[in-house]
Structure formats: C-alpha cells, structure tokens
Motif scaffolding. Structure first.
Motif, PDB file in Angstrom:
ATOM      1  N   ILE A  75       6.345   0.764  14.481  1.00 52.15           N
ATOM      2  CA  ILE A  75       7.639   0.163  14.135  1.00 52.15           C
ATOM      3  C   ILE A  75       7.935   0.271  12.639  1.00 52.15           C
ATOM      4  CG2 ILE A  75       7.612  -1.454  16.073  1.00 52.15           C
ATOM      5  CD1 ILE A  75       6.842  -3.638  13.987  1.00 52.15           C
ATOM      6  N   ASP A  76       6.962   0.795  11.861  1.00 57.67           N
ATOM      7  CA  ASP A  76       7.123   0.921  10.418  1.00 57.67           C
ATOM      8  C   ASP A  76       7.823   2.229  10.051  1.00 57.67           C
ATOM      9  OD1 ASP A  76       5.871  -1.521   9.760  1.00 57.67           O
ATOM     10  OD2 ASP A  76       3.902  -0.588   9.935  1.00 57.67           O
ATOM     11  N   THR A  77       8.193   2.316   8.773  1.00 64.07           N
ATOM     12  CA  THR A  77       8.840   3.523   8.268  1.00 64.07           C
ATOM     13  C   THR A  77       8.035   4.110   7.115  1.00 64.07           C
ATOM     14  OG1 THR A  77      10.204   2.239   6.739  1.00 64.07           O
ATOM     15  CG2 THR A  77      11.164   2.754   8.892  1.00 64.07           C
ATOM     16  N   ILE A  78       8.269   5.384   6.870  1.00 66.59           N
ATOM     17  CA  ILE A  78       7.717   6.075   5.701  1.00 66.59           C
ATOM     18  C   ILE A  78       8.891   6.566   4.874  1.00 66.59           C
ATOM     19  CG2 ILE A  78       5.553   6.762   6.822  1.00 66.59           C
ATOM     20  CD1 ILE A  78       6.844   9.616   7.088  1.00 66.59           C
ATOM     21  N   THR A  79       8.644   6.778   3.596  1.00 63.85           N
ATOM     22  CA  THR A  79       9.667   7.330   2.703  1.00 63.85           C
ATOM     23  C   THR A  79       9.125   8.591   2.070  1.00 63.85           C
ATOM     24  OG1 THR A  79      10.564   5.136   2.249  1.00 63.85           O
ATOM     25  CG2 THR A  79      11.115   6.877   0.687  1.00 63.85           C
ATOM     26  N   VAL A  80       9.866   9.669   2.181  1.00 63.61           N
ATOM     27  CA  VAL A  80       9.470  10.938   1.575  1.00 63.61           C
ATOM     28  C   VAL A  80       9.481  10.782   0.063  1.00 63.61           C
ATOM     29  CG1 VAL A  80      10.086  13.375   1.260  1.00 63.61           C
ATOM     30  CG2 VAL A  80      10.375  12.288   3.505  1.00 63.61           C
ATOM     31  N   LEU A  81       8.411  11.256  -0.581  1.00 66.85           N
ATOM     32  CA  LEU A  81       8.333  11.248  -2.041  1.00 66.85           C
ATOM     33  C   LEU A  81       8.575  12.670  -2.511  1.00 66.85           C
ATOM     34  CD1 LEU A  81       5.218   8.956  -2.484  1.00 66.85           C
ATOM     35  CD2 LEU A  81       7.634   8.329  -2.561  1.00 66.85           C
ATOM     36  N   ARG A  82       9.607  12.867  -3.256  1.00 66.70           N
ATOM     37  CA  ARG A  82       9.978  14.204  -3.721  1.00 66.70           C
ATOM     38  C   ARG A  82       9.030  14.630  -4.832  1.00 66.70           C
ATOM     39  NH1 ARG A  82      15.870  13.871  -2.287  1.00 66.70           N
ATOM     40  NH2 ARG A  82      15.647  14.337  -0.086  1.00 66.70           N
ATOM     41  N   THR A  83       8.213  15.615  -4.557  1.00 66.67           N
ATOM     42  CA  THR A  83       7.229  16.084  -5.523  1.00 66.67           C
ATOM     43  C   THR A  83       7.920  16.749  -6.692  1.00 66.67           C
ATOM     44  OG1 THR A  83       6.959  18.077  -4.188  1.00 66.67           O
ATOM     45  CG2 THR A  83       5.362  16.334  -3.849  1.00 66.67           C
TER      46      THR A  83
ATOM     47  N   GLY B 229      10.006  13.015  -8.887  1.00 65.68           N
ATOM     48  CA  GLY B 229       9.747  11.605  -9.112  1.00 65.68           C
ATOM     49  C   GLY B 229      10.756  10.687  -8.449  1.00 65.68           C
ATOM     50  N   THR B 230      11.429  11.172  -7.414  1.00 68.34           N
ATOM     51  CA  THR B 230      12.421  10.371  -6.709  1.00 68.34           C
ATOM     52  C   THR B 230      12.021  10.217  -5.252  1.00 68.34           C
ATOM     53  OG1 THR B 230      13.763  12.308  -6.162  1.00 68.34           O
ATOM     54  CG2 THR B 230      14.294  11.153  -8.214  1.00 68.34           C
ATOM     55  N   ARG B 231      12.723   9.322  -4.594  1.00 70.90           N
ATOM     56  CA  ARG B 231      12.481   9.093  -3.178  1.00 70.90           C
ATOM     57  C   ARG B 231      13.455   9.898  -2.338  1.00 70.90           C
ATOM     58  NH1 ARG B 231      10.726   3.038  -2.011  1.00 70.90           N
ATOM     59  NH2 ARG B 231       9.333   2.765  -3.763  1.00 70.90           N
ATOM     60  N   GLY B 232      12.965  10.314  -1.195  1.00 75.48           N
ATOM     61  CA  GLY B 232      13.800  11.022  -0.246  1.00 75.48           C
ATOM     62  C   GLY B 232      14.145  10.112   0.917  1.00 75.48           C
TER      63      GLY B 232
ATOM     64  N   LEU C 260       0.851  -1.185   0.000  1.00 71.92           N
ATOM     65  CA  LEU C 260       0.000   0.000   0.000  1.00 71.92           C
ATOM     66  C   LEU C 260       0.885   1.233   0.000  1.00 71.92           C
ATOM     67  CD1 LEU C 260      -2.610  -1.067   2.668  1.00 71.92           C
ATOM     68  CD2 LEU C 260      -2.879  -1.073   0.209  1.00 71.92           C
ATOM     69  N   ILE C 261       0.593   2.121  -0.887  1.00 77.19           N
ATOM     70  CA  ILE C 261       1.305   3.390  -0.920  1.00 77.19           C
ATOM     71  C   ILE C 261       0.297   4.483  -0.617  1.00 77.19           C
ATOM     72  CG2 ILE C 261       2.587   5.010  -2.359  1.00 77.19           C
ATOM     73  CD1 ILE C 261       4.179   2.524  -1.863  1.00 77.19           C
ATOM     74  N   ALA C 262       0.603   5.293   0.358  1.00 78.34           N
ATOM     75  CA  ALA C 262      -0.276   6.407   0.706  1.00 78.34           C
ATOM     76  C   ALA C 262       0.455   7.697   0.392  1.00 78.34           C
ATOM     77  CB  ALA C 262      -0.637   6.369   2.180  1.00 78.34           C
ATOM     78  N   LEU C 263      -0.175   8.524  -0.353  1.00 79.79           N
ATOM     79  CA  LEU C 263       0.408   9.821  -0.679  1.00 79.79           C
ATOM     80  C   LEU C 263      -0.343  10.909   0.063  1.00 79.79           C
ATOM     81  CD1 LEU C 263       0.727   9.416  -4.532  1.00 79.79           C
ATOM     82  CD2 LEU C 263       2.484   9.090  -2.808  1.00 79.79           C
TER      83      LEU C 263
ATOM     84  N   ASP D 239       8.055  18.608   1.035  1.00 76.11           N
ATOM     85  CA  ASP D 239       7.471  17.829  -0.061  1.00 76.11           C
ATOM     86  C   ASP D 239       6.019  17.426   0.200  1.00 76.11           C
ATOM     87  OD1 ASP D 239       9.551  17.563  -2.107  1.00 76.11           O
ATOM     88  OD2 ASP D 239      10.694  16.609  -0.511  1.00 76.11           O
ATOM     89  N   GLN D 240       5.641  17.313   1.471  1.00 83.56           N
ATOM     90  CA  GLN D 240       4.251  17.029   1.844  1.00 83.56           C
ATOM     91  C   GLN D 240       3.719  15.718   1.275  1.00 83.56           C
ATOM     92  OE1 GLN D 240       1.764  19.609   3.367  1.00 83.56           O
ATOM     93  NE2 GLN D 240       3.714  20.144   4.282  1.00 83.56           N
ATOM     94  N   ALA D 241       4.580  14.766   0.977  1.00 83.00           N
ATOM     95  CA  ALA D 241       4.139  13.488   0.415  1.00 83.00           C
ATOM     96  C   ALA D 241       5.056  12.373   0.916  1.00 83.00           C
ATOM     97  CB  ALA D 241       4.168  13.534  -1.107  1.00 83.00           C
ATOM     98  N   PHE D 242       4.458  11.218   1.184  1.00 80.67           N
ATOM     99  CA  PHE D 242       5.235  10.082   1.646  1.00 80.67           C
ATOM    100  C   PHE D 242       4.568   8.792   1.188  1.00 80.67           C
ATOM    101  CE2 PHE D 242       2.148  10.927   4.947  1.00 80.67           C
ATOM    102  CZ  PHE D 242       1.687   9.666   5.307  1.00 80.67           C
TER     103      PHE D 242
END
Length: 123
Positions: free
Chosen positions: A93-101, A104-107, A5-8, A78-81
């Motif tokens: 215990i989970d992680t999120i990854t910043v999505l560079r608006t 199109g890359t990951r932070g 699942l990806i949540a933006l 970026d306001q997106a993950f």
C-alpha cells in the motif's frame, strides 16, 4: 518516534554492467506466496529492472520481486528511488518516489505491488 527510511537503488547504478542490463528483467520462479510487506531493516539492496519491476535482495539472499501495478515513468532510466515508512516495513500500500540521478530532484511517485519471493534464473 518517527522513522524515515530512504532506500536508494544505487547498486544498480554502480554495478558493473548495469547499463548493459538496464531494462532486462531476469526470469524468476516464485518460491512462495506473495507477501504484503517486507521489513526494511532486512533489505540489503534493490535492483530496478525497468519501469515496473524492482527486485529487493534481503539479508540472507532471499529475493522479493515487486511488480508495480502501473509503470512508473523514468524508474528504469534513473534506477533510483526513495520511500518513507513509519512502521519499519515497506508494504504494497506504500509508494516510492523516483530520484532523478544527477539532477538532485524528485520524479514521479508510484504505488508498489505485492512482494513475491522468487529465485532468479542464472545468467
């Protein structure tokens, strides 16, 4: 079955006044004990408040505030993950990854904190 699942946090970007509110964390009153996990299918939208605070708005209107244990660089900008889960729950215990608006890359990847049910103060 592997469930990804990806949540933006798109709502924060597209919402009117999002740029004006960026970095401002609305006051919140706890309404119960913190929880370790929330069910991902119940998440309606997310509101990235800054590099350390994300409000998860659930179906039915309940808000869970997640205060990350450490600031997550560029999350507030970026306001997106995105996140990946195999259980149908997003947990402390989970992680999120910043999505560079726009890029199109990951932070950075950052850890979550507990999910505190809250009532937000009215503006």
């Amino acid at each position: 079955m592997r469930m990804i699942l990806i949540a933006l946090a798109i709502a924060a970007i597209a919402a009117p006044g999002a740029a004006r509110d960026r970095g401002q964390v609305p006051e919140a009153t706890p309404t119960g004990k913190p929880e370790n996990c929330v069910t991902t299918s119940r998440i309606r939208t997310t509101h990235v408040r800054n590099d350390s605070v994300i409000d998860f708005e659930m179906n039915g209107g309940q808000i869970y505030r997640n205060t990350l244990p450490y600031a997550c660089p560029s999350l507030g900008f970026d306001q997106a993950f995105g996140y990946e889960t195999h259980t149908g729950e997003l947990c402390s215990i989970d992680t999120i990854t910043v999505l560079r608006t726009g890029a199109g890359t990951r932070g950075p990847t950052c850890g979550l904190g507990e999910f505190q049910p809250v009532k937000l103060a009215r503006k």
